[in-house]
Motif scaffolding. Structure first.
Motif, PDB file in Angstrom:
ATOM      1  N   THR A  20      21.477  13.328  -2.432  1.00 60.13           N
ATOM      2  CA  THR A  20      22.353  13.089  -3.579  1.00 60.13           C
ATOM      3  C   THR A  20      23.522  14.063  -3.646  1.00 60.13           C
ATOM      4  O   THR A  20      24.445  13.849  -4.422  1.00 60.13           O
ATOM      5  N   THR A  21      23.496  15.114  -2.845  1.00 62.76           N
ATOM      6  CA  THR A  21      24.595  16.071  -2.875  1.00 62.76           C
ATOM      7  C   THR A  21      25.383  16.120  -1.566  1.00 62.76           C
ATOM      8  O   THR A  21      26.481  16.659  -1.544  1.00 62.76           O
ATOM      9  N   VAL A  22      24.832  15.545  -0.499  1.00 63.95           N
ATOM     10  CA  VAL A  22      25.543  15.580   0.783  1.00 63.95           C
ATOM     11  C   VAL A  22      25.628  14.180   1.386  1.00 63.95           C
ATOM     12  O   VAL A  22      26.694  13.578   1.403  1.00 63.95           O
ATOM     13  N   SER A  23      24.518  13.652   1.866  1.00 66.45           N
ATOM     14  CA  SER A  23      24.520  12.408   2.640  1.00 66.45           C
ATOM     15  C   SER A  23      25.171  11.245   1.897  1.00 66.45           C
ATOM     16  O   SER A  23      26.108  10.622   2.401  1.00 66.45           O
ATOM     17  N   ARG A  24      24.670  10.943   0.718  1.00 62.85           N
ATOM     18  CA  ARG A  24      25.200   9.794  -0.030  1.00 62.85           C
ATOM     19  C   ARG A  24      26.637  10.034  -0.485  1.00 62.85           C
ATOM     20  O   ARG A  24      27.431   9.106  -0.551  1.00 62.85           O
ATOM     21  N   ASN A  25      26.968  11.278  -0.799  1.00 61.05           N
ATOM     22  CA  ASN A  25      28.344  11.581  -1.198  1.00 61.05           C
ATOM     23  C   ASN A  25      29.312  11.245  -0.074  1.00 61.05           C
ATOM     24  O   ASN A  25      30.402  10.726  -0.320  1.00 61.05           O
ATOM     25  N   ASP A  83      14.239   8.353  -3.664  1.00 63.41           N
ATOM     26  CA  ASP A  83      15.340   7.752  -4.403  1.00 63.41           C
ATOM     27  C   ASP A  83      15.154   7.878  -5.916  1.00 63.41           C
ATOM     28  O   ASP A  83      16.108   8.153  -6.641  1.00 63.41           O
ATOM     29  N   VAL A  84      13.922   7.682  -6.398  1.00 64.57           N
ATOM     30  CA  VAL A  84      13.664   7.845  -7.840  1.00 64.57           C
ATOM     31  C   VAL A  84      14.011   9.268  -8.270  1.00 64.57           C
ATOM     32  O   VAL A  84      14.703   9.473  -9.275  1.00 64.57           O
ATOM     33  N   ALA A  85      13.562  10.252  -7.500  1.00 64.55           N
ATOM     34  CA  ALA A  85      13.878  11.644  -7.826  1.00 64.55           C
ATOM     35  C   ALA A  85      15.384  11.875  -7.798  1.00 64.55           C
ATOM     36  O   ALA A  85      15.943  12.544  -8.671  1.00 64.55           O
ATOM     37  N   GLY A  86      16.044  11.310  -6.810  1.00 63.26           N
ATOM     38  CA  GLY A  86      17.489  11.447  -6.710  1.00 63.26           C
ATOM     39  C   GLY A  86      18.227  10.817  -7.871  1.00 63.26           C
ATOM     40  O   GLY A  86      19.166  11.413  -8.419  1.00 63.26           O
ATOM     41  N   TYR A  87      17.809   9.622  -8.275  1.00 62.44           N
ATOM     42  CA  TYR A  87      18.446   8.969  -9.423  1.00 62.44           C
ATOM     43  C   TYR A  87      18.279   9.785 -10.697  1.00 62.44           C
ATOM     44  O   TYR A  87      19.202   9.899 -11.502  1.00 62.44           O
TER      45      TYR A  87
END
Length: 95
Positions: A20-25, A83-87
């Motif tokens: 959530t701070t690197v890959s998806r960004n 993903d749940v944790a990331g959301y």
């Protein structure tokens, strides 16, 4: 945290932080920015059909619910749990 032998919980949360701070960004931009865009698209459908309007804060909640539904079918699917944790981490940035 034990950096030599991290727990499964620590590994999962660290992965959620990383994506959530690197890959998806890198792939999609800052998630908090894309949530409003996603809400706008969903609102076209939901508002015309049901008179419902969502906000950016609804998006990570709805996405987490989808992932939890998948976990109900396959509780061992690690990516859905990450993903749940990331959301939920992203939701914290919106409040």
């Amino acid at each position: 945290m034990n950096p030599i032998n991290p727990t499964e919980r620590e590994k999962l949360l660290e992965e959620a932080i990383r994506i959530t701070t690197v890959s998806r960004n890198l792939e999609y931009g800052v998630p908090e920015n894309s949530f409003q865009l996603i809400a706008n698209y969903w609102n076209v459908y939901l508002n015309s059909k049901y008179g419902i309007t969502l906000s950016a804060t609804d998006v990570p909640l709805m996405m987490a619910l989808m992932k939890m539904a998948r976990l109900t079918t396959n509780p061992q699917h690690r990516d859905s749990a990450v993903d749940v944790a990331g959301y939920m981490g992203c939701l914290a940035e919106l409040n």
